[in-house]
Design a protein around this motif. Structure first.
Motif, PDB file in Angstrom:
ATOM      1  N   HIS A   1      31.548 -16.941  12.452  1.00 35.60           N
ATOM      2  CA  HIS A   1      32.684 -17.453  12.097  1.00 35.60           C
ATOM      3  C   HIS A   1      33.892 -17.867  13.140  1.00 35.60           C
ATOM      4  O   HIS A   1      34.705 -18.547  12.877  1.00 35.60           O
ATOM      5  CB  HIS A   1      33.338 -16.406  11.414  1.00 35.60           C
TER       6      HIS A   1
ATOM      7  N   THR B   1      46.664 -24.192   5.720  1.00 35.35           N
ATOM      8  CA  THR B   1      46.396 -23.111   6.920  1.00 35.35           C
ATOM      9  C   THR B   1      47.074 -23.527   8.234  1.00 35.35           C
ATOM     10  O   THR B   1      47.681 -22.868   8.943  1.00 35.35           O
ATOM     11  CB  THR B   1      44.993 -22.961   6.886  1.00 35.35           C
TER      12      THR B   1
ATOM     13  N   GLU C   1      34.810 -21.364  13.267  1.00 34.01           N
ATOM     14  CA  GLU C   1      35.435 -22.175  12.317  1.00 34.01           C
ATOM     15  C   GLU C   1      36.834 -22.535  12.700  1.00 34.01           C
ATOM     16  O   GLU C   1      37.513 -21.654  13.235  1.00 34.01           O
ATOM     17  CB  GLU C   1      35.136 -20.985  10.957  1.00 34.01           C
TER      18      GLU C   1
ATOM     19  N   TYR D   1      40.269 -19.820  12.123  1.00 31.38           N
ATOM     20  CA  TYR D   1      39.723 -18.473  11.923  1.00 31.38           C
ATOM     21  C   TYR D   1      40.325 -17.614  13.197  1.00 31.38           C
ATOM     22  O   TYR D   1      39.976 -17.911  14.381  1.00 31.38           O
ATOM     23  CB  TYR D   1      38.247 -18.434  11.994  1.00 31.38           C
TER      24      TYR D   1
ATOM     25  N   GLY E   1      43.630 -20.499  15.701  1.00 31.97           N
ATOM     26  CA  GLY E   1      42.139 -20.489  15.715  1.00 31.97           C
ATOM     27  C   GLY E   1      41.636 -22.014  15.775  1.00 31.97           C
ATOM     28  O   GLY E   1      40.467 -22.271  14.962  1.00 31.97           O
TER      29      GLY E   1
END
Length: 426
Positions: free
Chosen positions: A360, A197, A363, A366, A378
Motif C-alpha cells: 500500500h 484527499t 499508493e 497513503y 503520501g
C-alpha cells in the motif's frame, strides 16, 4: 422389394415430388414387366389391383417417413451449424472490450462465414442502396445499429443467420458500453476521491510551512532590528527550510498530476547511472547539508537508457524518505547488473516497513498509521512508482538484512552502446 428400396432412396435424396413420381412409376413398371400379360399395362387378374394399391400405399408411407426423417435431420444439422456459428461468434466477441472492436470483429467474422461483404454500423445509419438488406441490432434500450448486406442472389437465405447473429452482437455491444460506463464512473469516483484527499492533505501540509514562513517573516519585519544575529539567522534558516519543504511539496503535486495525465514526457538518453546519483547527492546537500548516504556502484555497470531528471527525482524521493523515517542511521545506495536490467537498492537502518503495508505504501495519498505529522501527504513513493513504470521497470520494498527497509527498483538495459561506466564507491 427392389422398387420399394428405390423409392426410399429417391425420397431420401430428392424430396417429395421425386418420391411421389417414383412410387407411381414403380407400380407401373411392376405391372408392365411382371403382371400378366407381360410387357403390357393390362391386368388379366383383377384381384391383383389390391396388390398394386397395397404397394402404392406402403411405398407412399415408407417414403413419407423417410422424407420426414430427412427434413428433421437437415433441420437438426442447420441448428447445430447455427449453434456452432453463434458460439464461435460469441467467443470472438468476448475478446473485444470496446464497441469499435466488437463491430470490427463481428463484420470480419460474418464476412468469412457468408463469403459476402458485411457492414455493421452503429447509431444513425446513413442512406443505403434500395437493394441493401438491413438487420437491426436490437438491444434492451433500443436499436444499437444495423447489419447491412448488399443484394446478392438468394440473399434471403442468409436472413435467418444474420438475425441469429444479431443477438450476440447486440449483447456484446451492450456489455462493452456498460463496462465503459462503469469504468468512467470508477475513474470519476477515483478522481473525486483523489481531489478530496489532495485538498484535505494540501490544506494541512501547505498551511504548516506557510504559517511558519509568515510568522518568521512577520517577526523579522517587526523586531529584526532588535534581534541578535543568531536569532535572525535562526529565523532566516527556518524560512529557507520551510520554503524548500513547500517547494518540494508543490513539485510532488505537480509531478504526480502530470504522470497521471501522461503529460510528463520521458526523454531517454544513454548515460551513466553514477552521474544521476552524483547530481542527486549534490541536490540533497544543497538543501539539507551533509547527508549520511553511502554509495556503491560496480565498475561493470553499463549505461542505462533513462530520463535523467525523472530518475534524479526518483532518487531524491527515496533518499529523503529514508532520511526522514530512519533518522540517525546511514543510508546505503547500491546497484547491480542482473541479466537485462539494473537493480538499484536504497537501504536504511530504520524500523522498516511492516509486511502488511508493503503493498500500500506506493499508493497515492497513503500514509502508514502513526506517520509523522511532517511526513507529507503520501505522494513521494507514488511518484517513484510512476517514474519506474514509465521506464518499464518494477519497484518494491523488502526487509533489509539486519533490519530496516530496502527499496529496490529495476531499470531495463535495452540493446545499445556496450559502454560501461566507471565504478563509484564512497
Amino acid at each position: 422389394m427392389l422398387y420399394m428400396a428405390c423409392t426410399v432412396v429417391v425420397a431420401l435424396r430428392f424430396g417429395r415430388p421425386a418420391w411421389v413420381l417414383s412410387v407411381a412409376l414403380s407400380m407401373v413398371a411392376y405391372d408392365y414387366f411382371f403382371e400378366s400379360p407381360v410387357l403390357s399395362l393390362q391386368v388379366a387378374n383383377w384381384p391383383n389391383l389390391i396388390v398394386f394399391a397395397s404397394m402404392l400405399a406402403i411405398a407412399q408411407l415408407v417414403s413419407s417417413l423417410v422424407y420426414r426423417l430427412r427434413v428433421q435431420t437437415n433441420l437438426a444439422e442447420a441448428r447445430a451449424r447455427e449453434a456452432s456459428t453463434l458460439y464461435a461468434l460469441s467467443r470472438e466477441l468476448s475478446k473485444e472490450r470496446t464497441p469499435e472492436g466488437i463491430v470490427r470483429e463481428a463484420a470480419s467474422f460474418l464476412g468469412r462465414e457468408l463469403g459476402l461483404p458485411v457492414v455493421i454500423e452503429l447509431g444513425d445509419i446513413q442512406a443505403l442502396p434500395a437493394s441493401a438488406m438491413q438487420v437491426p441490432l436490437q438491444g434492451t434500450s433500443g436499436i444499437l445499429g444495423h447489419i447491412s448486406l448488399t443484394s446478392e442472389p438468394a440473399w434471403e437465405a442468409w436472413l435467418p443467420v444474420l438475425r441469429s447473429c444479431a443477438v450476440p452482437i447486440a449483447q456484446a455491444l451492450e456489455r462493452a458500453r456498460l463496462a465503459l460506463s462503469m469504468e468512467r464512473a470508477q475513474v470519476e469516483a477515483e478522481a473525486e476521491r483523489s481531489r478530496s484527499t489532495l485538498l484535505s492533505g494540501v490544506s494541512h501540509d501547505l498551511r504548516t510551512p506557510l504559517s511558519a514562513i509568515g510568522a518568521a517573516s512577520a517577526l523579522l519585519a517587526q523586531d529584526g532590528e532588535f534581534m541578535a544575529p543568531a536569532e535572525r539567522k535562526e529565523l532566516t534558516e527556518l524560512i529557507t527550510d520551510e520554503a524548500s519543504r513547500l517547494n518540494h511539496l508543490v513539485e510532488n503535486i505537480l509531478e504526480i498530476t502530470r504522470l497521471d495525465r501522461n503529460e510528463s514526457e520521458v526523454s531517454r538518453e544513454w548515460q551513466p547511472l553514477e552521474g544521476v546519483v552524483g547530481s542527486t547527492l549534490t541536490h540533497l546537500e544543497m538543501h539539507r547539508g551533509p547527508v549520511p548516504v553511502r554509495v556503491k556502484l560496480p565498475a561493470n555497470l553499463p549505461l542505462v537508457n533513462i530520463d535523467g531528471a525523472l530518475v534524479e527525482q526518483l532518487f531524491v524521493n527515496l533518499l529523503e524518505n529514508a532520511l526522514k523515517y530512519a533518522p540517525g542511521s546511514d543510508v546505503w545506495l547500491s546497484a547491480e547488473l542482473r541479466d537485462d536490467e539494473v537493480m538499484v537498492e536504497v537501504r536504511d537502518g530504520g524500523p522498516g516497513v511492516p509486511e502488511l503495508l508493503r503493498d500500500h505504501i506506493f499508493e497515492k495519498f497513503y500514509r502508514p498509521p502513526g506517520s509523522r505529522k511532517d511526513g507529507g501527504i503520501g505522494l513521494g513513493l507514488a511518484i517513484c512508482k510512476a517514474i519506474v513504470q514509465a521506464h518499464e521497470g518494477r519497484i518494491w520494498v523488502e526487509e533489509a538484512p539486519g533490519g530496516g527497509a530496502a527499496f529496490r527498483f529495476t531499470l531495463p538495459v535495452a540493446r545499445g552502446p556496450q559502454i560501461f561506466a566507471d565504478g563509484l564507491s564512497s
